[in-house]
Write a protein that holds these residues in place. Structure first.
Motif, PDB file in Angstrom:
ATOM      1  N   ASP A  48      16.101  -3.237  -3.206  1.00  0.00           N
ATOM      2  CA  ASP A  48      16.194  -1.811  -2.875  1.00  0.00           C
ATOM      3  C   ASP A  48      15.061  -0.999  -3.488  1.00  0.00           C
ATOM      4  OD1 ASP A  48      18.478  -2.258  -1.431  1.00  0.00           O
ATOM      5  OD2 ASP A  48      19.834  -1.819  -3.105  1.00  0.00           O
ATOM      6  N   GLU A  49      14.510  -1.482  -4.588  1.00  0.00           N
ATOM      7  CA  GLU A  49      13.434  -0.739  -5.255  1.00  0.00           C
ATOM      8  C   GLU A  49      12.093  -0.946  -4.562  1.00  0.00           C
ATOM      9  OE1 GLU A  49      13.309  -1.509  -9.439  1.00  0.00           O
ATOM     10  OE2 GLU A  49      15.455  -1.138  -9.703  1.00  0.00           O
ATOM     11  N   TRP A  50      11.972  -2.003  -3.802  1.00  0.00           N
ATOM     12  CA  TRP A  50      10.692  -2.292  -3.129  1.00  0.00           C
ATOM     13  C   TRP A  50      10.986  -2.903  -1.758  1.00  0.00           C
ATOM     14  CZ3 TRP A  50       6.221  -0.932  -5.800  1.00  0.00           C
ATOM     15  CH2 TRP A  50       5.008  -1.253  -5.213  1.00  0.00           C
ATOM     16  N   PRO A  51      11.639  -2.131  -0.858  1.00  0.00           N
ATOM     17  CA  PRO A  51      11.989  -2.702   0.448  1.00  0.00           C
ATOM     18  C   PRO A  51      10.737  -3.012   1.271  1.00  0.00           C
ATOM     19  CG  PRO A  51      12.409  -0.334   0.402  1.00  0.00           C
ATOM     20  CD  PRO A  51      12.028  -0.730  -0.993  1.00  0.00           C
ATOM     21  N   ILE A  52      10.736  -4.174   1.906  1.00  0.00           N
ATOM     22  CA  ILE A  52       9.610  -4.540   2.765  1.00  0.00           C
ATOM     23  C   ILE A  52       9.779  -3.828   4.105  1.00  0.00           C
ATOM     24  CG2 ILE A  52       8.328  -6.428   3.829  1.00  0.00           C
ATOM     25  CD1 ILE A  52       8.286  -6.394   0.752  1.00  0.00           C
ATOM     26  N   LEU A  53       8.794  -3.046   4.486  1.00  0.00           N
ATOM     27  CA  LEU A  53       8.833  -2.268   5.719  1.00  0.00           C
ATOM     28  C   LEU A  53       8.301  -3.117   6.865  1.00  0.00           C
ATOM     29  CD1 LEU A  53       7.338   0.997   4.172  1.00  0.00           C
ATOM     30  CD2 LEU A  53       9.758   0.429   4.458  1.00  0.00           C
ATOM     31  N   GLY A  59      -3.784  -9.367 -14.839  1.00  0.00           N
ATOM     32  CA  GLY A  59      -2.781 -10.423 -14.717  1.00  0.00           C
ATOM     33  C   GLY A  59      -1.569  -9.983 -13.908  1.00  0.00           C
ATOM     34  N   PHE A  60      -1.135 -10.846 -12.996  1.00  0.00           N
ATOM     35  CA  PHE A  60       0.046 -10.577 -12.163  1.00  0.00           C
ATOM     36  C   PHE A  60       1.072 -11.669 -12.431  1.00  0.00           C
ATOM     37  CE2 PHE A  60       2.332 -11.124  -8.052  1.00  0.00           C
ATOM     38  CZ  PHE A  60       2.911  -9.874  -7.977  1.00  0.00           C
ATOM     39  N   THR A  61       2.338 -11.277 -12.582  1.00  0.00           N
ATOM     40  CA  THR A  61       3.356 -12.255 -12.973  1.00  0.00           C
ATOM     41  C   THR A  61       4.425 -12.487 -11.908  1.00  0.00           C
ATOM     42  OG1 THR A  61       4.575 -10.475 -14.068  1.00  0.00           O
ATOM     43  CG2 THR A  61       3.108 -11.799 -15.445  1.00  0.00           C
ATOM     44  N   ILE A 119       1.964 -13.556   0.782  1.00  0.00           N
ATOM     45  CA  ILE A 119       3.336 -13.057   0.679  1.00  0.00           C
ATOM     46  C   ILE A 119       3.595 -12.684  -0.781  1.00  0.00           C
ATOM     47  CG2 ILE A 119       5.779 -13.624   0.947  1.00  0.00           C
ATOM     48  CD1 ILE A 119       4.339 -13.537   3.617  1.00  0.00           C
ATOM     49  N   TYR A 120       3.823 -11.390  -1.053  1.00  0.00           N
ATOM     50  CA  TYR A 120       4.062 -10.938  -2.429  1.00  0.00           C
ATOM     51  C   TYR A 120       4.425  -9.459  -2.414  1.00  0.00           C
ATOM     52  CZ  TYR A 120      -0.583  -8.792  -2.079  1.00  0.00           C
ATOM     53  OH  TYR A 120      -1.661  -8.024  -1.676  1.00  0.00           O
ATOM     54  N   LYS A 121       4.979  -8.984  -3.528  1.00  0.00           N
ATOM     55  CA  LYS A 121       5.231  -7.558  -3.742  1.00  0.00           C
ATOM     56  C   LYS A 121       4.438  -7.148  -4.979  1.00  0.00           C
ATOM     57  CE  LYS A 121       9.755  -8.318  -3.686  1.00  0.00           C
ATOM     58  NZ  LYS A 121      11.229  -8.183  -3.650  1.00  0.00           N
ATOM     59  N   MET A 122       3.612  -6.111  -4.860  1.00  0.00           N
ATOM     60  CA  MET A 122       2.753  -5.738  -5.985  1.00  0.00           C
ATOM     61  C   MET A 122       2.468  -4.238  -5.966  1.00  0.00           C
ATOM     62  SD  MET A 122      -1.008  -7.273  -6.865  1.00  0.00           S
ATOM     63  CE  MET A 122      -1.908  -6.803  -8.344  1.00  0.00           C
ATOM     64  N   ASP A 123       2.561  -3.627  -7.136  1.00  0.00           N
ATOM     65  CA  ASP A 123       2.218  -2.216  -7.288  1.00  0.00           C
ATOM     66  C   ASP A 123       0.724  -2.112  -7.587  1.00  0.00           C
ATOM     67  OD1 ASP A 123       1.881   0.420  -7.926  1.00  0.00           O
ATOM     68  OD2 ASP A 123       3.675   0.558  -9.186  1.00  0.00           O
ATOM     69  N   TYR A 124      -0.058  -1.803  -6.535  1.00  0.00           N
ATOM     70  CA  TYR A 124      -1.511  -1.708  -6.703  1.00  0.00           C
ATOM     71  C   TYR A 124      -1.895  -0.546  -7.619  1.00  0.00           C
ATOM     72  CZ  TYR A 124      -1.459  -4.582  -2.427  1.00  0.00           C
ATOM     73  OH  TYR A 124      -1.237  -5.553  -1.492  1.00  0.00           O
ATOM     74  N   ASN A 125      -1.016   0.459  -7.722  1.00  0.00           N
ATOM     75  CA  ASN A 125      -1.339   1.615  -8.552  1.00  0.00           C
ATOM     76  C   ASN A 125      -1.459   1.227 -10.028  1.00  0.00           C
ATOM     77  OD1 ASN A 125      -1.835   4.467  -8.865  1.00  0.00           O
ATOM     78  ND2 ASN A 125       0.179   4.578  -9.821  1.00  0.00           N
ATOM     79  N   CYS A 132       0.842  -1.212   0.000  1.00  0.00           N
ATOM     80  CA  CYS A 132       0.000   0.000   0.000  1.00  0.00           C
ATOM     81  C   CYS A 132       0.871   1.254   0.000  1.00  0.00           C
ATOM     82  CB  CYS A 132      -0.933   0.003   1.216  1.00  0.00           C
ATOM     83  SG  CYS A 132      -2.307  -1.155   1.095  1.00  0.00           S
ATOM     84  N   THR A 133       1.844   1.302   0.905  1.00  0.00           N
ATOM     85  CA  THR A 133       2.723   2.470   1.002  1.00  0.00           C
ATOM     86  C   THR A 133       3.475   2.698  -0.307  1.00  0.00           C
ATOM     87  OG1 THR A 133       2.996   2.220   3.381  1.00  0.00           O
ATOM     88  CG2 THR A 133       4.711   3.416   2.225  1.00  0.00           C
ATOM     89  N   GLN A 134       4.080   1.628  -0.838  1.00  0.00           N
ATOM     90  CA  GLN A 134       4.871   1.753  -2.064  1.00  0.00           C
ATOM     91  C   GLN A 134       3.998   2.097  -3.274  1.00  0.00           C
ATOM     92  OE1 GLN A 134       7.881   1.889  -1.298  1.00  0.00           O
ATOM     93  NE2 GLN A 134       8.828   0.011  -0.585  1.00  0.00           N
ATOM     94  N   SER A 135       2.696   1.802  -3.181  1.00  0.00           N
ATOM     95  CA  SER A 135       1.778   2.092  -4.287  1.00  0.00           C
ATOM     96  C   SER A 135       1.092   3.450  -4.139  1.00  0.00           C
ATOM     97  CB  SER A 135       0.704   0.995  -4.374  1.00  0.00           C
ATOM     98  OG  SER A 135       1.269  -0.280  -4.512  1.00  0.00           O
ATOM     99  N   GLY A 136       1.454   4.198  -3.089  1.00  0.00           N
ATOM    100  CA  GLY A 136       0.884   5.533  -2.897  1.00  0.00           C
ATOM    101  C   GLY A 136      -0.493   5.554  -2.266  1.00  0.00           C
TER     102      GLY A 136
END
Length: 405
Positions: free
Chosen positions: A270-275, A238-240, A130-136, A47-51
């Motif tokens: 570094d581009e998507w650090p887990i907080l 679609g998410f890959t 468990i995943y990293k995703m840009d919701y934006n 959420c944070t990384q997606s604004g």
């Protein structure tokens, strides 16, 4: 209150009963993961990384540790004045309080909260993936399609497809069919349980669903099939990337192992650090006689034994002569001299006594349906005495006094 473009609602109230003794006292999203994280860190970070700066967390089962952990949301940069993170337990109404009856009912009970921010769109998330995703990016696709609802999708092994909602789309990406956990799935394209709705459409559907006494008040079983039948605009997204539902002991263990395998799921991105809300501890100590291979060791550990392909959380002790392989040791676990732990999750504060074997032993008395794939589980704060032996797929719930050699 400023009008919001999109707010997120995280469903974090599930009991997580398939994780057995791990969720006896804590909600599943509060379970530890990957050396210094908890499962809830992933949707919050996304959420944070997606604004997205306004997040409601719907809690229900054993919420105390989860509530304490989240606090004011500062660890995820969600302590903002015109938004932030909000804990939303079920609450008393004029006549009576009631538990959340289903995923849709949980959102229905919090419509006043959502209305306060008057969003154009609402993002619905699960608190146990468990995943990293840009919701934006998903939101932009949702807007471009003028969709009433957009569902994130991912291919899963055909053997697992019956555990998920199965989606089919036409060439434009519009959803043509949706089946919740079908016995004979027609494809392996699964819903990830991540939805974006136009708020006006969702509000209408939740109100109608609540009036339907036959409904199970569930997104996958009721809301989405009805919207599809009514001809509303539903689209797939679609998410890959890497995504894992860590609902079972084996899947939680496997996701931790995937972290060690690096190329599967990289926590050092570094581009998507887990907080996360980290606790400050002294540096770990690894003795000269210790052997550590292909493992992740967190702060505050004392390591004097052999550790191979394992994840070790903060404050863990592994004594001289102890062997830990393909395992996850949660905070404060203590493995005594001569003990052997193989392909296991050892709960926080648990002790494995001297010369005790977990996961490669002969005693089958503790084999449990909660455990599979040869993965064993020692419950939090369980104390195992010396010279005990536990076969693969064991779940040890209570402390056991030592045996004799």
């Amino acid at each position: 209150m400023n009008k919001k473009n999109c707010i997120a609602m995280i469903l974090a109230g599930g009991q997580g009963s398939r994780l057995g003794v791990l969720t006896k006292k804590v909600a599943k999203p509060a379970v530890q993961f990957g050396g210094k994280y908890r499962i809830i860190d992933f949707p919050l970070t996304n959420c944070t990384q997606s604004g997205i700066d306004t997040v409601g967390i719907l809690t229900q089962y054993k919420p105390l540790e989860l509530n304490t952990y989240i606090g004011n949301g500062q660890a995820w940069d969600l302590d903002v004045s015109d938004g932030g993170v909000f804990i939303l337990p079920p609450y008393m109404r004029e006549k009576e309080g009631e538990w959340y009856k289903g995923t849709a009912n949980a959102i229905y009970q919090n419509m006043e909260f959502i209305d306060k921010f008057n969003p154009d769109h609402v993002l619905i998330l699960s608190g146990d993936h468990i995943y990293k995703m840009d919701y934006n990016k998903m939101l932009q696709a949702h807007k471009k399609n003028n969709a009433d609802c957009t569902i994130a999708m991912i291919p899963v092994p055909m053997s697992e497809a019956s555990r998920f909602g199965i989606v089919a789309c036409d060439e434009t990406g519009r959803i043509t069919s949706f089946e919740e956990k079908p016995k004979q799935p027609k494809s392996n394209t699964a819903s990830m349980g991540i939805y974006i709705f136009k708020w006006e459409a969702l509000k209408r559907e939740l109100t109608l669903d609540e009036q339907n006494k036959e409904s199970q008040n569930d997104f996958g079983k009721n809301i989405i099939p009805k919207m599809l039948n009514d001809g509303q605009r539903l689209f797939g997204y679609g998410f890959t990337g890497y995504w894992k539902d860590v609902g079972t002991v084996e899947s939680l263990w496997q996701a931790n192992m995937d972290v060690l395998n690096g190329d599967e799921f990289d926590l050092d991105d570094d581009e998507w650090p887990i907080l996360s809300k980290s606790t400050l501890m002294s540096p770990h100590f690894i003795a000269d006689s210790a052997i550590v291979e292909d493992s992740l060791i967190t702060e505050g550990c004392y390591i004097n034994g052999t550790i191979k392909h394992s994840i070790i959380f903060d404050g863990v002790t592994v004594e001289k002569g102890a062997i830990v392989e393909d395992s996850v040791l949660l905070s404060g676990a203590h493995i005594h001299s001569g003990a052997k732990v193989v392909k296991a999750i050892v709960g926080d504060g648990a002790h494995v006594g001297a010369n005790t074997i977990v996961g490669q032993g002969t005693n089958k008395d503790h084999i449990s349906h909660y455990c599979s794939g040869g993965v064993s589980l020692v419950g939090p704060n369980v104390e195992l005495g010396d010279n005990l032996s536990f076969a693969p797929d064991s779940m040890i719930v209570d402390s056991i006094k030592g045996g004799t050699k």
